[in-house]
Design a protein around this motif. Structure first.
Motif, PDB file in Angstrom:
ATOM      1  N   UNK A 125       6.972  -3.550   9.295  1.00 31.44           N
ATOM      2  CA  UNK A 125       7.729  -3.799   8.048  1.00 31.44           C
ATOM      3  C   UNK A 125       6.242  -5.036   7.048  1.00 31.44           C
ATOM      4  N   UNK A 126       5.607  -5.555   7.656  1.00 31.37           N
ATOM      5  CA  UNK A 126       4.795  -6.550   6.717  1.00 31.37           C
ATOM      6  C   UNK A 126       3.587  -6.453   6.220  1.00 31.37           C
ATOM      7  N   UNK A 127       3.148  -5.109   7.787  1.00 32.79           N
ATOM      8  CA  UNK A 127       2.434  -4.261   7.065  1.00 32.79           C
ATOM      9  C   UNK A 127       2.358  -3.199   6.717  1.00 32.79           C
ATOM     10  N   UNK A 128       2.897  -2.266   6.515  1.00 34.73           N
ATOM     11  CA  UNK A 128       3.517  -1.149   6.178  1.00 34.73           C
ATOM     12  C   UNK A 128       3.176  -0.947   4.171  1.00 34.73           C
ATOM     13  N   UNK A 129       1.844   0.544   4.376  1.00 34.40           N
ATOM     14  CA  UNK A 129       0.872   0.430   3.336  1.00 34.40           C
ATOM     15  C   UNK A 129       2.005   1.052   2.267  1.00 34.40           C
ATOM     16  N   UNK A 130       2.959   1.740   2.438  1.00 41.67           N
ATOM     17  CA  UNK A 130       3.715   2.563   1.537  1.00 41.67           C
ATOM     18  C   UNK A 130       4.856   1.949   1.026  1.00 41.67           C
ATOM     19  N   UNK A 131       5.980   2.574  -0.234  1.00 40.43           N
ATOM     20  CA  UNK A 131       6.768   1.830  -0.379  1.00 40.43           C
ATOM     21  C   UNK A 131       8.256   3.224   0.461  1.00 40.43           C
ATOM     22  N   UNK A 132       7.716   4.109   1.111  1.00 34.41           N
ATOM     23  CA  UNK A 132       8.900   4.725   1.714  1.00 34.41           C
ATOM     24  C   UNK A 132       8.830   4.614   3.020  1.00 34.41           C
ATOM     25  N   UNK A 133       7.755   3.785   3.616  1.00 36.17           N
ATOM     26  CA  UNK A 133       7.338   3.763   4.556  1.00 36.17           C
ATOM     27  C   UNK A 133       8.351   2.358   4.639  1.00 36.17           C
ATOM     28  N   UNK A 134       8.376   1.620   3.791  1.00 34.89           N
ATOM     29  CA  UNK A 134       8.536   0.569   3.527  1.00 34.89           C
ATOM     30  C   UNK A 134       9.641   0.163   3.947  1.00 34.89           C
TER      31      UNK A 134
END
Length: 178
Positions: A125-134
């Motif tokens: 989560x701390x490394x997720x690049x985009x909002x949908x992945x978060x």
């Protein structure tokens, strides 16, 4: 025999010396035996419990445990408690063969696996690049937390939010009851 549930084990896992462990008295309770039987198993099978499998607490650590958890078995025992790491618990399972021991071992494996999965999810989560992945990872984390809290919890919705503050990840999970 009562089937052991995940949360019966999860709340027994504590951190000592940066290791997730279960105290010998809690292991004994989970396995349905006396603490001395657990410690006898370790003493009689030293080759099965190398360094990193069992931690013998120091007097200071015992006092901290008593202050933080007020465990009567630890408090009134003259012996220093032992703490079993995940590897030590798996090895103990090879020695204790009762049906309750098997059920306990399965619950312990599940508890540690869920905690590892939650840890991985938070790290991703701390490394997720985009909002949908978060958002997807937050939902996954929320699902894991809800599972850890128990099946009896009836929920209508879950709400998960994330806050990043100076590279420190804060994870919040709210459960709304039906």
């Amino acid at each position: 025999m009562e089937i052991l549930k995940f949360d019966d084990v999860a709340d027994k896992i504590i951190t000592i010396r940066d290791e997730k462990v279960v105290l010998d008295s809690d292991v004994a309770m989970l396995y349905g035996v006396e603490t001395m039987r657990i410690n006898e198993a370790v003493k009689n099978n030293p080759d099965k419990f190398p360094e990193g499998y069992v931690i013998e607490l120091k007097k200071r650590e015992k006092m901290e445990l008593i202050e933080n958890f007020d465990n009567p078995k630890v408090k009134f025992s003259p012996a220093l408690p032992k703490a079993f790491t995940e590897k030590g618990l798996y090895m103990l399972a090879t020695i204790l063969k009762s049906p309750q021991a098997t059920q306990t071992t399965l619950a312990i494996i599940e508890a540690f696996a869920q905690l590892r999965e939650l840890q991985r999810t938070v790290a991703e989560l701390s490394e997720a690049p985009d909002e949908s992945q978060q958002k997807s990872l937050m939902q996954k984390g929320g699902d894991i937390i809800a599972e850890i809290l128990g099946d009896e919890l009836k929920t209508s919705d879950t709400e998960t939010s994330i806050e990043l503050n100076f590279a420190v990840l804060k994870f919040k999970h709210t459960i709304k009851r039906k």
